[in-house]
Structure formats: structure tokens, C-alpha cells
Design an enzyme around this catalytic site. Structure first.
Site, PDB file in Angstrom:
ATOM      1  N   GLY A 253      48.651  35.084  23.970  1.00  0.00           N
ATOM      2  CA  GLY A 253      48.258  36.356  24.534  1.00  0.00           C
ATOM      3  C   GLY A 253      47.550  37.142  23.620  1.00  0.00           C
ATOM      4  N   GLU A 295      52.131  30.774  20.838  1.00  0.00           N
ATOM      5  CA  GLU A 295      51.112  29.772  21.449  1.00  0.00           C
ATOM      6  C   GLU A 295      50.114  30.390  21.547  1.00  0.00           C
ATOM      7  OE1 GLU A 295      52.746  28.969  25.049  1.00  0.00           O
ATOM      8  OE2 GLU A 295      54.142  27.657  24.553  1.00  0.00           O
ATOM      9  N   ARG A 335      33.345  33.912  32.102  1.00  0.00           N
ATOM     10  CA  ARG A 335      34.108  34.857  31.978  1.00  0.00           C
ATOM     11  C   ARG A 335      33.568  36.386  32.383  1.00  0.00           C
ATOM     12  NH1 ARG A 335      36.316  36.712  28.116  1.00  0.00           N
ATOM     13  NH2 ARG A 335      38.327  37.144  28.818  1.00  0.00           N
ATOM     14  N   TYR A 339      36.091  37.493  35.453  1.00  0.00           N
ATOM     15  CA  TYR A 339      37.166  38.936  34.943  1.00  0.00           C
ATOM     16  C   TYR A 339      36.412  39.974  34.651  1.00  0.00           C
ATOM     17  CZ  TYR A 339      39.425  34.373  33.410  1.00  0.00           C
ATOM     18  OH  TYR A 339      39.917  33.330  33.180  1.00  0.00           O
ATOM     19  N   CYS A 366      21.865  30.294  40.416  1.00  0.00           N
ATOM     20  CA  CYS A 366      21.545  31.028  41.686  1.00  0.00           C
ATOM     21  C   CYS A 366      22.744  32.034  42.479  1.00  0.00           C
ATOM     22  CB  CYS A 366      21.298  29.869  42.703  1.00  0.00           C
ATOM     23  SG  CYS A 366      20.038  28.657  41.916  1.00  0.00           S
ATOM     24  N   TYR A 395      37.863  29.890  25.811  1.00  0.00           N
ATOM     25  CA  TYR A 395      37.540  29.891  27.362  1.00  0.00           C
ATOM     26  C   TYR A 395      36.375  29.880  27.781  1.00  0.00           C
ATOM     27  CZ  TYR A 395      42.460  30.695  27.003  1.00  0.00           C
ATOM     28  OH  TYR A 395      43.836  30.779  26.840  1.00  0.00           O
TER      29      TYR A 395
END
Ligand code: LLP
Length: 439
Positions: A253, A295, A335, A339, A366, A395
Site C-alpha cells: 500500500g 507486501e 489507470r 482511477y 475509441c 499496474y
């Protein structure tokens, strides 16, 4: 010479030709050789980030485990690097496990996650003797117990709890709040009941607890509250079942810097706070210091990667805006669309030139929403320019897709002037590789 776009790898500079250089490689030469769009990773930056995590945690505790979240970016070369740096690996599916195993990643250093693992996936985790499976539901517990039994294995597991904490990040990437599809909530004794059942399961060995409160987190305060709740829960398991908690895995995170304005917490500060909080909380509830696991995904790879595109068209809408259309977009970086994530841009063929205008960098798909950078300050961009968006290492490739028949871009690792393709560019023929003709 400095470049006014900070989230580039540390090795980045403007070379004698006046072009952007990363790890001794001229980005315009890389694109001439490998084409665009092109994901470029500074291999040394990945290694440095892995080492920074290990050193930061080692400074505070003798028992820690850095588990790289392979969902952020994975390929054979990446898992090889991670293995060589002594990190462990988080896999979120049978597919991510497959990549890891194909690179000979040691299975005992793998943590398998997922909220909907299939029978097949659980079987793969057990058969390959994955170090830990992180239990996410009662149903998974039962299935895993029976599969482990069939294989005569006592499978070590962690239990994923949902602490009910809201991290301050985008709603889609918050994972630890009460209303979440992940983990087991502390409320109403739900997690406690699952812990009891794991302890009663013949073929499972509960080693500790896991939580993951969200991603791209800039304030560490939610970790402190979540760890306190985890400690209370661990103490309750000890009091009721005599359980000894050997591992506390606080998930990933830690935020990364995408734009000049972002100021994420550093890895050292993160390690100091996590280890200090776990120590304080374990003291408070009278428990031994467990192994601390984290992690990280994004904070290992985001700033090591960048994407290079070729500008295809420049379109002025008088009085409104100027669109710069590039040869990639939401297929290689979802992304911004998913987001509203913000990026910046720099021209690799004149990174030092002063910006002359504010433009909108649009992808080739498109969809009107296929915008990579909303307000990019660029020096009079023209077709043929090589436009780079920094900090696409996490990502980016892992969420890439073939929308509009766009083949996936190539990935190169650069180091000391050398470039190595680690994922080849897809070809048009790959788009029909799995298709079957009628008759
Ligand atoms: N551990 C677990 C159980 C996770 O679910 C995740 C990320 C991580 C670790 C790694 O988190 P990181 O250190 O990378 O923040 N696609 C989104 C991010 C989704 C993150 C999902 N889980 C994005 O592009 O922002």
C-alpha cells in the site's frame, strides 16, 4: 542536467545529444530499436528499491519478510530479480503462480492470495508446496483443508482479516474497510470463528494474520489503527485457543510519486512506523514479537518504469484545448481512466526545452475518456516526438489489454547502457492466436 519531472528513475538525465537517458540508454534510440509504445524499466532502480525495503526493515527487526506483490508487474525477468534480491512473492492467482514457478521462484517463499480461488488454483498452491496460502473465506478454508488432505500436506496459512479501517485513497483501491469483498471482518466474531475452524482443521497450520488496507497510501496513520486491531484480535485468539501468532503481515500500500506534486512517505519511515507499531502493540497485549511481513508492489516498481510513445497528431480546438494523440493509451495504462490517476509528460527528444503550452495527451482508443495526461506542459509537441510518461512501472503492463486490437507493448530492462527485451511486443497475429474459424 536536471529534468523537471521527478518520478523518473534516479539514473535519468539529459545526455550530450540533448535526449532523455535512462540507465545509460538514450530513450529515443530505445524507441527506434524496439518501437513504441515501449515500457522501459531501470533494472538497477528495481534492485535498489528491493534493497531499500530489506535494509529499512533490517534496521528495526531481526525477523522480517518483504513480499513483492507481483500483481504490480510480473514477468520471468521480474520474478528472477525479486528472487535474487531475497524477497518473497505475493501471487494473486494461478496465473501469477505460473509465472513465478516458470522462473524457478522458490515456492516456499510464495504467499498465495485471492478472494475467489478456484479448486484448480488451490490445488496448484498445495501441489507446488507454496509457503503460505492466505485464507480469505470460510469456503476457501474448507476447500483448502480437503485438498491439502488429499495431498498429504499440512498447508501453512495466514488468515486475512478486514480491520474495518478506511485508508485515504481512491475508493476502488481501498480494501480494508468493513464493507469489502476481501478478508474476514472482526465484527460479530466472524474472523474469530474462522480462526477457530482453521485451528481445528486437520490439514492446515495457522501461522499468523494478514491485512491489506489499501493502495497508494500517503498517510500511515490508518496502518497504526489497523495494527492495533490486529493485535487485539491476535490476543483474543491466544486467550481463547492458546494460539501463538508467528507472522503479522500488514500488506502493501505504500504510495509512489506519479507527479511533481506527490510526496509519498519514504520506505525508511514506513519500516520504522510499521515495526515500531507492531512492537508496541504486541507489548501492549503481552505477546512475543512476531515476524513482520509487508507486501509492497507499487513502491518497488512504479518509479522504475516509464512508457515511451510516439506523437501521431496535434489537434488544436481554438479556445478550448490542444490534443496530442499518441500511439498507445488505455490499453497500456488504464489507470487514468479507471482511477482518474494523474501523470506528467516529457519529450524524450528535448527534455530540457522550456514548455510552451499546456496540452492534453490523448490515447489512440475509441473512447473520449482515453486521456493519459490532462494538463501536460510541453515544448511545442509535434508528430514524431517521443513522449514519455514517468512512473508507469506499477499496474501498467499488468493491467494492459488488447482493446481496439492493440497488441501489448514490449518491455525492456535497461542497465548500464544495455537494453534487454524482457517481454516481447505482441504481433497482430497474436490477436487471433486463440481464435477458431467457423467451418
Ligand atoms: N497485498 C495485497 C493483498 C494486495 O491486494 C495488494 C494490492 C498489494 C499487496 C500491493 O499493494 P501496493 O503496494 O502495490 O499498493 N490497480 C490499482 C492497485 C490495486 C492494488 C490491489 N492490491 C492501481 O493501479 O492503483
Amino acid at each position: 542536467m536536471d529534468i523537471a519531472v521527478p518520478p523518473l528513475p534516479n539514473s535519468s538525465k539529459i545526455n550530450q545529444a540533448g535526449n532523455l537517458e535512462v540507465a545509460g540508454c538514450d530513450v529515443t534510440e530505445l524507441t527506434a530499436e524496439f518501437g513504441t509504445p515501449l515500457y522501459i524499466y531501470d533494472r538497477r532502480q528495481i534492485v535498489d528499491n528491493c534493497r531499500a525495503y530489506r535494509q529499512a526493515f533490517a534496521a528495526h527487526t531481526g525477523d522480517y519478510e518483504i513480499i513483492y506483490a507481483s500483481k504490480a508487474f510480473t514477468c520471468l525477468a521480474m520474478t528472477q530479480l525479486v528472487a535474487a534480491e531475497g524477497l518473497s512473492l505475493d501471487v494473486a492467482s494461478g496465473g501469477e503462480l505460473h509465472v513465478a514457478l516458470r522462473s524457478w521462484f522458490p515456492p516456499q517463499r510464495i504467499y498465495a492470495h485471492g478472494n475467489a480461488n478456484t479448486h484448480d488454483e488451490l490445488g496448484r498452491y498445495v501441489r507446488n508446496e507454496v509457503g503460505h496460502v492466505v485464507i480469505d473465506s470460510l469456503d476457501e478454508l474448507a476447500a483448502l483443508d480437503s485438498i491439502a488432505g488429499e495431498h498429504g500436506r499440512k498447508q501453512p496459512v495466514l488468515l486475512r482479516i478486514t480491520p474495518g479501517i478506511e485508508a485515504h485513497t481512491h475508493d476502488y483501491i481501498q480494501t480494508g474497510k468493513l464493507d469489502s469483498k476481501f478478508g474476514l471482518c472482526l465484527a460479530e466474531g466472524v474472523a474469530l470463528d474462522v480462526a477457530a475452524r482453521i485451528l481445528a482443521a486437520e490439514n492446515l497450520e495457522l501461522e499468523g494474520f494478514h491485512m491489506h488496507i489499501g493502495s497508494q497510501i500517503f498517510s500511515l496513520e490508518p496502518y497504526v489503527r489497523a495494527i492495533a486491531l490486529l493485535a487485539d484480535f491476535a490476543a483474543e485468539c491466544r486467550d481463547r485457543f492458546g494460539f501463538v501468532c508467528n507472522i503479522v503481515d500488514v500488506g502493501g500500500g505504500l504510495g509512489a510519486s506519479y507527479t511533481t506534486a506527490d510526496e509519498p512517505v519514504g520506505i525508511d519511515e514506513f519500516a520504522r512506523l510499521i515495526t515500531g507499531t507492531v512492537r508496541d502493540e504486541m507489548d501492549r497485549v503481552g505477546m512475543e514479537m512476531p515476524r513482520i511481513a509487508v507486501e509492497p508492489g507499487r513502491s518497488i516498481v512504479a518509479n522504475a518504469g516509464l512508457t515511451a510513445y510516439t506523437v501521431q497528431a496535434v489537434k488544436d480546438i481554438p479556445g478550448i484545448r490542444t490534443y496530442i494523440a499518441v500511439d498507445g493509451g488505455m490499453s497500456d495504462n488504464l489507470r487514468p481512466m479507471l482511477y482518474g490517476a494523474r501523470y506528467e509528460a516529457v519529450l524524450a527528444n528535448r527534455p530540457g526545452a522550456a514548455p510552451t503550452r499546456t496540452v492534453t495527451v490523448a490515447g489512440k482508443h475509441c473512447e473520449s475518456g482515453d486521456i493519459l495526461v490532462k494538463d501536460a506542459e510541453l515544448p511545442d509537441p509535434r508528430p514524431g516526438d517521443i513522449l514519455v510518461t514517468p512512473a508507469t512501472g506499477a499496474y501498467g503492463y499488468s493491467m494492459s489489454n488488447n482493446y481496439n486490437g492493440q497488441p501489448r507493448a514490449a518491455v525492456v530492462f535497461v542497465q548500464e547502457g544495455d537494453a534487454r527485451v524482457v517481454i516481447r511486443r505482441e504481433e497482430y497475429e497474436d490477436l487471433v492466436r486463440l481464435h477458431e474459424r467457423l467451418e
